[in-house]
Design an enzyme around this catalytic site. Structure first.
Site, mmCIF file in Angstrom:
data_model
loop_
_atom_site.group_PDB
_atom_site.id
_atom_site.type_symbol
_atom_site.label_atom_id
_atom_site.label_comp_id
_atom_site.label_asym_id
_atom_site.label_seq_id
_atom_site.Cartn_x
_atom_site.Cartn_y
_atom_site.Cartn_z
ATOM 1 N N ASN A 7 112.404 20.746 -31.809
ATOM 2 C CA ASN A 7 112.344 22.040 -31.052
ATOM 3 C C ASN A 7 110.830 22.849 -31.508
ATOM 4 O OD1 ASN A 7 114.699 21.924 -30.143
ATOM 5 N ND2 ASN A 7 115.872 23.594 -31.687
ATOM 6 N N LYS A 8 110.139 22.169 -32.436
ATOM 7 C CA LYS A 8 108.950 22.711 -32.906
ATOM 8 C C LYS A 8 107.879 22.733 -31.530
ATOM 9 C CE LYS A 8 110.491 24.075 -36.792
ATOM 10 N NZ LYS A 8 111.877 23.776 -37.022
#
Ligand SMILES: *Cc1c(COP(=O)(O)O)cnc(C)c1O
Length: 385
Positions: free
Chosen positions: A188-189
């Site tokens: 998700n980064k």
């Protein structure tokens, strides 16, 4: 491009065809674990961070654990940190036998309140571990001067903050002399390697120690060409992950520009609807420092006849994905059993119950964003007390 009823997730990785073929090339190369691609990725990250010393690890959690080990944190030591984070932040402190000390947050930035940090420092304090929630750093000048004054290490949980800056300098570029900066490349980064992380170190001795700690404590020297002198683990990044990171890094500036545009658009649309005046609190509109890893609003629960769960469920029915980042760590059973209490950090406790992450990712369209805000308005007005 996107259909009017398609589900909008709160986040989505951007993986292009060039990345997929670069991965295939590594898989066909005959060397798939840590090797030349990891070295190339470490060099590219170092260039991105102004020449800092960078080492990669299997994930952000391993990166933070090794940072604490490099700093010599262990039993009897206290590490000051925030309860409003992913539980990994304080889990690694416990893993090393040290004690997390939770200090309350600033209600506006949602990050550690450094004035309260100063009050929590005692003779057992060894380090400060701030978290840059949603990619917004704390005041780094204040942080470094506090650490210097009390001779503490700073271990920055910058998991969400690759590309963020403070005073025009990137997080991880200009750190204090006793500082370690940890990034995550989880899916998700802003930059992902699927799983992965990297640590910025400030001298070669500590970089060598970090290399040993990530692979069984082994060094290539001594008797029979191999020596083991510290207890290390198995926390190395693979070349397959590293090559994804190399491709992502080329696109990172572009990703961040799009995230920033979307964040600006959120402010415009939410303010135009005046939702921020009654039903929710917007994030700090800090466009010089944040990398816009997330766009998080705080619901005004005392103006609503329901809770966050219900709001999230109704948004989901309208095709809108949202997230909770995070419930406070000191309310989890493991932590309560150790004597921690969420009431000790009341501001974090309240925000942990009412913070909501709205969708934000580079391929999201302005139409998607407007659908999110219209749906949010509909659901909130339905429950306006
Ligand atoms: C993602 C994240 C981590 C942990 O990273 P992993 O790569 O998932 O181990 C730690 N802290 C924060 C604030 C994060 O967002």
């Amino acid at each position: 491009m996107s259909s009017p009823n398609a589900f909008i997730p709160f986040t989505k990785p951007t993986i292009d065809e060039a990345t997929i073929s670069a991965v295939a090339d590594v898989l066909r190369s005959g060397w798939i674990t840590s090797g030349p691609k990891v070295l190339e990725f470490e060099k590219a990250l170092s260039d991105y961070l102004g020449g800092s010393i960078v080492r990669c690890f299997a994930n952000g959690t391993a990166t933070m654990k090794i940072a604490l080990q490099v700093a010599g944190i262990g039993p009897g030591d206290e590490v000051i940190t925030t309860p409003l984070s992913w539980v990994a932040t304080s889990n690694v402190i416990l893993t090393l036998g040290a004690k997390p000390v939770f200090v309350d947050i600033d209600p506006f930035t949602r990050n550690l309140d450094l004035n309260q940090v100063a009050l929590a420092i005692n003779s057992r304090t060894r380090a400060i571990m701030p978290v840059y929630l949603a990619g917004l750093p704390v005041d780094l000048n204040h942080l470094y001067s506090l650490a210097k004054q009390h001779q503490l290490r700073v271990i920055e949980d910058a998991a969400q903050a690759l590309g963020s800056s403070w005073g025009g300098i990137r997080v991880g570029h200009q750190q204090g002399p006793h500082d370690l900066v940890s990034f995550s490349f989880q899916a998700n980064k802003n930059l992902t390697t699927i799983e992965g992380g990297c640590l910025v170190l400030n001298n070669q001795t500590e970089a060598t120690l970090a290399e040993k700690l990530r692979l069984q404590g082994v060094t290539r020297q001594g008797f029979d060409g191999m020596e083991v002198d510290v207890l290390g683990g198995k926390d190395n990044l693979t070349d397959v992950n590293a090559v994804i990171g190399l491709q992502q890094l080329k696109q990172l500036t572009h990703f961040q520009e799009r995230r920033t545009e979307l964040a600006r658009h959120y402010f415009e649309v939410l303010r135009a609807k005046k939702l921020d005046e009654a039903l929710l609190q917007l994030p700090p509109d800090d466009f010089s420092n944040s990398n816009w890893h997330m766009f998080q609003v705080v619901l005004n629960l005392n103006r609503l006849d329901t809770d966050r769960n219900q709001i999230m469920g109704e948004l989901k029915e309208l095709g809108i994905g949202t997230g909770v980042h995070y419930p406070v760590i000191n309310q989890f059973k493991l932590y309560r059993d150790l004597g921690f209490k969420p009431e000790d950090t009341p501001i974090a406790q309240g925000i942990g119950r009412s913070i909501l992450t709205l969708p934000l990712y580079p391929t999201m369209t302005n139409d998607d964003l407007e659908r999110v805000v219209n749906s949010l308005e509909k659901v909130l007005k339905r429950h306006q007390a």
